[in-house]
Every structure is written in C-alpha cells, then in structure tokens.
Motif scaffolding. Structure first.
Motif, PDB file in Angstrom:
ATOM      1  N   THR A  29     -23.962  94.597  38.074  1.00  0.00           N
ATOM      2  CA  THR A  29     -24.478  93.453  37.314  1.00  0.00           C
ATOM      3  C   THR A  29     -24.198  92.145  38.056  1.00  0.00           C
ATOM      4  O   THR A  29     -25.068  91.283  38.150  1.00  0.00           O
ATOM      5  CB  THR A  29     -23.890  93.417  35.889  1.00  0.00           C
ATOM      6  OG1 THR A  29     -22.462  93.414  35.951  1.00  0.00           O
ATOM      7  CG2 THR A  29     -24.349  94.611  35.076  1.00  0.00           C
ATOM      8  N   SER A  81     -19.620  96.759  36.790  1.00  0.00           N
ATOM      9  CA  SER A  81     -19.715  95.301  36.788  1.00  0.00           C
ATOM     10  C   SER A  81     -20.110  94.767  38.164  1.00  0.00           C
ATOM     11  O   SER A  81     -20.672  93.669  38.265  1.00  0.00           O
ATOM     12  CB  SER A  81     -18.400  94.678  36.324  1.00  0.00           C
ATOM     13  OG  SER A  81     -17.327  95.104  37.134  1.00  0.00           O
ATOM     14  N   THR A 103     -15.287  91.343  36.281  1.00  0.00           N
ATOM     15  CA  THR A 103     -15.108  92.518  35.418  1.00  0.00           C
ATOM     16  C   THR A 103     -16.059  92.508  34.223  1.00  0.00           C
ATOM     17  O   THR A 103     -16.564  91.457  33.815  1.00  0.00           O
ATOM     18  CB  THR A 103     -13.665  92.592  34.883  1.00  0.00           C
ATOM     19  OG1 THR A 103     -13.442  91.486  34.010  1.00  0.00           O
ATOM     20  CG2 THR A 103     -12.654  92.595  36.028  1.00  0.00           C
ATOM     21  N   ALA A 104     -16.265  93.699  33.640  1.00  0.00           N
ATOM     22  CA  ALA A 104     -17.150  93.826  32.478  1.00  0.00           C
ATOM     23  C   ALA A 104     -16.659  92.956  31.314  1.00  0.00           C
ATOM     24  O   ALA A 104     -17.453  92.265  30.671  1.00  0.00           O
ATOM     25  CB  ALA A 104     -17.242  95.290  32.051  1.00  0.00           C
ATOM     26  N   GLN A 144     -17.313  89.354  32.051  1.00  0.00           N
ATOM     27  CA  GLN A 144     -18.749  89.092  31.962  1.00  0.00           C
ATOM     28  C   GLN A 144     -19.166  88.947  30.498  1.00  0.00           C
ATOM     29  O   GLN A 144     -19.964  88.076  30.159  1.00  0.00           O
ATOM     30  CB  GLN A 144     -19.543  90.206  32.653  1.00  0.00           C
ATOM     31  CG  GLN A 144     -19.428  90.169  34.154  1.00  0.00           C
ATOM     32  CD  GLN A 144     -20.158  91.300  34.848  1.00  0.00           C
ATOM     33  OE1 GLN A 144     -20.866  92.091  34.228  1.00  0.00           O
ATOM     34  NE2 GLN A 144     -19.982  91.382  36.162  1.00  0.00           N
ATOM     35  N   VAL A 161     -20.444  98.148  31.519  1.00  0.00           N
ATOM     36  CA  VAL A 161     -21.574  97.226  31.401  1.00  0.00           C
ATOM     37  C   VAL A 161     -22.766  97.771  32.182  1.00  0.00           C
ATOM     38  O   VAL A 161     -22.604  98.454  33.196  1.00  0.00           O
ATOM     39  CB  VAL A 161     -21.194  95.799  31.894  1.00  0.00           C
ATOM     40  CG1 VAL A 161     -20.833  95.789  33.367  1.00  0.00           C
ATOM     41  CG2 VAL A 161     -22.296  94.793  31.588  1.00  0.00           C
TER      42      VAL A 161
END
Length: 157
Positions: free
Chosen positions: A75, A72, A89-90, A93, A122
């Motif tokens: 990203t 994450s 955090t994934a 997100q 992610v």
C-alpha cells in the motif's frame, strides 16, 4: 443535437473524408467506454492499478518493493508512486486515513483487518468485495475476496 444525430451529420459533412476522421472529430461520443472513468483517474484509482501490476510479487516481511512486499509495503509503495505519503505500518496507515463506512467505500480505499481493536493487515479495495494485497510468507501479491467482516475502511488524504 444528440450524439446519434450529430454523428451522421459529421459523416455526411466529411464528404470524402474518412469515417475515422469523422470519429476523431466526434470525440468519445462514438465509443463511450473509451472515456476514462473519474474513479480510475484519481490517485486512489491509480494506486489500485499499481498494486494490481505487482500481481505475483512475493511476500517478504518489511519489504516495500518494487519486487517484494509485505501488506503495508504494497500500500505504501502504490500510493507513493502517485505522490501520496503513508506511514510504514498497517496500524499507522489506519490512523493516517479518513475513515469511511462500508457503504461509502470506493475502489482504491484501504481495507484494514482488525482483531481486538488492533489493525493487523491492510490491502487496497478493488471493488465487489475484493482486495489487492500481499497476504503472508509463501504467498504472492493477489486479488482476493475479503474473508471477514472485521474490517475498517480508510481513504488516503
């Protein structure tokens, strides 16, 4: 007048002017591939290129760049660089994105890996069933084929 008839007309009108000058006058009609694609010009397309530029950067839990990343973090870093805010955090997100179907996914969308309803990983969709991601300790940022069907897609708003 089509590009095929316009180009010779430009060249003949150019007279002693070089063909390169005529090409500049014609714009991107001589080299259609030189025109940027709309997808690459989007924030998501730019974030995808940023993630790809981090190829080989080592995984580190909790890292958000610019030299080390967790999933994450990669990203978050990539989208932050193009002016888009994402949570850390994934799972957070996933909750912040507009969810899209597998049929509607586009390069630059986020790919969320889930198990039992919870998101655990992610990456950024690169097209053709592949993602850019920071996989796990001992690995580096890389492009890999999506290895499971247990994924959801989200588009950054």
């Amino acid at each position: 007048m089509s590009a095929r008839t316009r180009i010779p007309a430009l060249i003949s009108r150019a007279g002693t002017t070089s063909v390169l000058t005529a090409a500049a006058l014609a714009g991107s009609t001589l080299i259609p591939a030189a025109a940027p694609t709309a997808e690459a010009a989007t924030p998501a397309g730019k974030a995808l290129r940023i993630a790809a530029s981090k190829k080989g950067s080592p995984y580190r839990y909790g890292a958000v760049g610019p030299h080390r990343f967790d999933c994450s973090g990669l990203t978050l870093y990539s989208f932050k660089r193009v002016g888009k805010k994402l949570p850390r955090t994934a799972a957070a997100q996933y909750n912040k994105t507009r969810h899209v179907s597998v049929r509607s996914r586009k390069a630059g969308d986020l790919v969320f890996f889930h198990s039992g309803g919870g998101v655990y990983h992610v990456g950024i969709y690169a097209g053709k069933g592949k993602i850019w991601h920071s996989p796990k300790p001992g690995r580096t940022v890389r492009k890999e084929r999506i290895w499971t069907r247990s994924v959801w897609y989200g588009r950054v708003k």
